[in-house]
Design a protein around this motif. Structure first.
Motif, PDB file in Angstrom:
ATOM      1  N   VAL A  60       0.838  -1.200   0.000  1.00  0.00           N
ATOM      2  CA  VAL A  60       0.000   0.000   0.000  1.00  0.00           C
ATOM      3  C   VAL A  60       0.874   1.250   0.000  1.00  0.00           C
ATOM      4  O   VAL A  60       0.587   2.230  -0.696  1.00  0.00           O
ATOM      5  N   LEU A  61       1.967   1.237   0.767  1.00  0.00           N
ATOM      6  CA  LEU A  61       2.877   2.374   0.800  1.00  0.00           C
ATOM      7  C   LEU A  61       3.527   2.588  -0.562  1.00  0.00           C
ATOM      8  O   LEU A  61       3.706   3.736  -1.000  1.00  0.00           O
ATOM      9  N   SER A  62       3.880   1.499  -1.248  1.00  0.00           N
ATOM     10  CA  SER A  62       4.488   1.623  -2.576  1.00  0.00           C
ATOM     11  C   SER A  62       3.514   2.187  -3.596  1.00  0.00           C
ATOM     12  O   SER A  62       3.926   2.693  -4.645  1.00  0.00           O
ATOM     13  N   LYS A  63       2.213   2.109  -3.305  1.00  0.00           N
ATOM     14  CA  LYS A  63       1.208   2.680  -4.198  1.00  0.00           C
ATOM     15  C   LYS A  63       0.920   4.142  -3.878  1.00  0.00           C
ATOM     16  O   LYS A  63      -0.014   4.722  -4.438  1.00  0.00           O
ATOM     17  N   GLY A  64       1.703   4.725  -2.997  1.00  0.00           N
ATOM     18  CA  GLY A  64       1.570   6.140  -2.703  1.00  0.00           C
ATOM     19  C   GLY A  64       0.445   6.483  -1.751  1.00  0.00           C
ATOM     20  O   GLY A  64      -0.010   7.625  -1.733  1.00  0.00           O
ATOM     21  N   ARG A  71       4.232   0.764 -19.073  1.00  0.00           N
ATOM     22  CA  ARG A  71       3.821   0.314 -20.406  1.00  0.00           C
ATOM     23  C   ARG A  71       2.328   0.037 -20.479  1.00  0.00           C
ATOM     24  O   ARG A  71       1.873  -0.707 -21.346  1.00  0.00           O
ATOM     25  N   ARG A  72       1.585   0.618 -19.555  1.00  0.00           N
ATOM     26  CA  ARG A  72       0.132   0.433 -19.533  1.00  0.00           C
ATOM     27  C   ARG A  72      -0.535   1.811 -19.524  1.00  0.00           C
ATOM     28  O   ARG A  72      -0.869   2.345 -18.458  1.00  0.00           O
ATOM     29  N   PRO A  73      -0.684   2.419 -20.687  1.00  0.00           N
ATOM     30  CA  PRO A  73      -1.234   3.786 -20.741  1.00  0.00           C
ATOM     31  C   PRO A  73      -2.643   3.884 -20.178  1.00  0.00           C
ATOM     32  O   PRO A  73      -2.999   4.901 -19.575  1.00  0.00           O
ATOM     33  N   ARG A  74      -3.463   2.841 -20.359  1.00  0.00           N
ATOM     34  CA  ARG A  74      -4.823   2.887 -19.821  1.00  0.00           C
ATOM     35  C   ARG A  74      -4.804   2.891 -18.299  1.00  0.00           C
ATOM     36  O   ARG A  74      -5.575   3.610 -17.655  1.00  0.00           O
ATOM     37  N   ALA A  75      -3.915   2.086 -17.712  1.00  0.00           N
ATOM     38  CA  ALA A  75      -3.800   2.069 -16.253  1.00  0.00           C
ATOM     39  C   ALA A  75      -3.299   3.415 -15.731  1.00  0.00           C
ATOM     40  O   ALA A  75      -3.772   3.903 -14.705  1.00  0.00           O
ATOM     41  N   ARG A  76      -2.344   4.029 -16.441  1.00  0.00           N
ATOM     42  CA  ARG A  76      -1.850   5.345 -16.023  1.00  0.00           C
ATOM     43  C   ARG A  76      -2.960   6.387 -16.086  1.00  0.00           C
ATOM     44  O   ARG A  76      -3.097   7.220 -15.190  1.00  0.00           O
ATOM     45  N   ALA A  77      -3.738   6.325 -17.158  1.00  0.00           N
ATOM     46  CA  ALA A  77      -4.826   7.293 -17.307  1.00  0.00           C
ATOM     47  C   ALA A  77      -5.885   7.101 -16.223  1.00  0.00           C
ATOM     48  O   ALA A  77      -6.378   8.086 -15.638  1.00  0.00           O
ATOM     49  N   ARG A  78      -6.247   5.858 -15.934  1.00  0.00           N
ATOM     50  CA  ARG A  78      -7.235   5.592 -14.888  1.00  0.00           C
ATOM     51  C   ARG A  78      -6.708   6.027 -13.526  1.00  0.00           C
ATOM     52  O   ARG A  78      -7.449   6.570 -12.703  1.00  0.00           O
ATOM     53  N   SER A  79      -5.420   5.777 -13.282  1.00  0.00           N
ATOM     54  CA  SER A  79      -4.826   6.173 -12.006  1.00  0.00           C
ATOM     55  C   SER A  79      -4.840   7.684 -11.832  1.00  0.00           C
ATOM     56  O   SER A  79      -5.193   8.199 -10.761  1.00  0.00           O
ATOM     57  N   THR A  80      -4.482   8.403 -12.889  1.00  0.00           N
ATOM     58  CA  THR A  80      -4.480   9.869 -12.822  1.00  0.00           C
ATOM     59  C   THR A  80      -5.883  10.414 -12.621  1.00  0.00           C
ATOM     60  O   THR A  80      -6.105  11.325 -11.810  1.00  0.00           O
ATOM     61  N   ALA A  89      -2.862   2.361  -7.929  1.00  0.00           N
ATOM     62  CA  ALA A  89      -1.837   3.178  -7.283  1.00  0.00           C
ATOM     63  C   ALA A  89      -1.995   4.634  -7.702  1.00  0.00           C
ATOM     64  O   ALA A  89      -2.567   4.946  -8.752  1.00  0.00           O
ATOM     65  N   ARG A  90      -1.501   5.533  -6.863  1.00  0.00           N
ATOM     66  CA  ARG A  90      -1.524   6.955  -7.198  1.00  0.00           C
ATOM     67  C   ARG A  90      -0.438   7.262  -8.228  1.00  0.00           C
ATOM     68  O   ARG A  90       0.637   6.647  -8.206  1.00  0.00           O
ATOM     69  N   PRO A  91      -0.697   8.198  -9.130  1.00  0.00           N
ATOM     70  CA  PRO A  91       0.335   8.546 -10.125  1.00  0.00           C
ATOM     71  C   PRO A  91       1.566   9.127  -9.451  1.00  0.00           C
ATOM     72  O   PRO A  91       1.478   9.882  -8.488  1.00  0.00           O
ATOM     73  N   GLY A  92       2.724   8.741  -9.961  1.00  0.00           N
ATOM     74  CA  GLY A  92       3.976   9.196  -9.379  1.00  0.00           C
ATOM     75  C   GLY A  92       4.527   8.299  -8.298  1.00  0.00           C
ATOM     76  O   GLY A  92       5.674   8.474  -7.874  1.00  0.00           O
ATOM     77  N   SER A  93       3.732   7.321  -7.834  1.00  0.00           N
ATOM     78  CA  SER A  93       4.205   6.403  -6.802  1.00  0.00           C
ATOM     79  C   SER A  93       5.163   5.384  -7.412  1.00  0.00           C
ATOM     80  O   SER A  93       5.276   5.234  -8.644  1.00  0.00           O
TER      81      SER A  93
END
Length: 254
Positions: free
Chosen positions: A169-173, A209-218, A196-200
């Motif tokens: 959980v800590l690694s996910k920011g 390498r997962r743009p959809r996951a990055r977008a959902r996280s943001t 996870a939170r973006p930037g974590s």
């Protein structure tokens, strides 16, 4: 009320913890009231100075914390002495954590935006101690039966799994969730499953390498911060006082 207090607090030996928590919260609240009066120029209070040096209340707080801590270690677990040192320790901790942001930044940021960290740490500390006082033992060992408690392997594995959840959980920011997951393991499970939170660290490592996951996280972080930033700031202002406005620099004339 007396029966409940004796059965749930006095008999299990939690009275010093209750006294320390009460002293901690009351000291913080009284300190904030005094500092807000000093800031407003009201009342008989004023800043303490010695030789031209402003003595912050973290200084007597450290003295009280050290005195109460060593006194509690030296005294018996039960008795009048342990209660007194618990109160002294709680008062010292309240003074120290009220200026946590000053220690963190090594600067007088008490009435700035950075000073909000002190209020966050105090609220988080009071909540964790309250959970312990209510009967939640760290790592969820209190959820095990007596037979399981006799099995050291079960205890060790439970501690290990819950600690791993907290690290994930800590690694996910999500620092607050990681801290509370140590006390309440189900919070750690929720934090592990959620994005996870973006930037974590987790986002940088696994969402690269997962743009959809990055977008959902943001997007999730944006909506979460937008939903809770206002109420959190209002609560912090109500507890600790509103920070000073940031001065705006005048635009240069063209």
């Amino acid at each position: 009320m007396g029966h409940w207090l004796h059965r749930n607090i006095v008999e299990p030996g939690k009275l010093p913890l209750l006294l320390a928590l009460a002293a901690f919260v009351l000291t913080f609240l009284i300190t904030r009231v005094i500092t807000r009066l000093i800031r407003a120029g009201k009342g008989p209070f004023g800043n303490v100075k010695a030789g031209g040096v402003h003595i912050h209340h973290v200084v007597p707080g450290v003295v009280l914390t050290v005195t109460g801590g060593f006194g509690a270690v030296a005294s018996a677990r039960h008795g009048f002495g342990s209660a007194v040192f618990a109160v002294v320790f709680g008062m010292g901790a309240g003074l120290v954590l009220d200026e946590f942001a000053l220690i963190l930044h090594l600067d007088d940021v008490y009435w700035s935006e950075e000073g909000r960290k002190s209020v966050e740490v105090v609220v988080l500390t009071a909540a964790l101690v309250g959970l312990m006082l209510a009967g939640f033992s760290p790592f969820g060992v209190n959820d095990m039966t007596q037979e399981e408690l006799r099995d050291r392997g079960s205890v060790i594995s439970t501690v290990g799994v819950n600690f791993l959840f907290a690290l994930l959980v800590l690694s996910k920011g999500k620092g607050r969730m990681a801290i509370f997951s140590v006390i309440v393991p189900v919070i750690g499970l929720i934090g592990v499953v959620r994005l996870a939170r973006p930037g974590s660290f987790w986002a940088r490592r696994f969402y690269r390498r997962r743009p959809r996951a990055r977008a959902r996280s943001t997007l999730r972080a944006y909506h979460h911060d937008r939903r809770w930033a206002g109420p959190r700031r209002r609560l912090q202002d109500w507890i600790g006082g509103k920070p000073d406005p940031v001065p705006t620099l005048p635009l240069e004339r063209r």
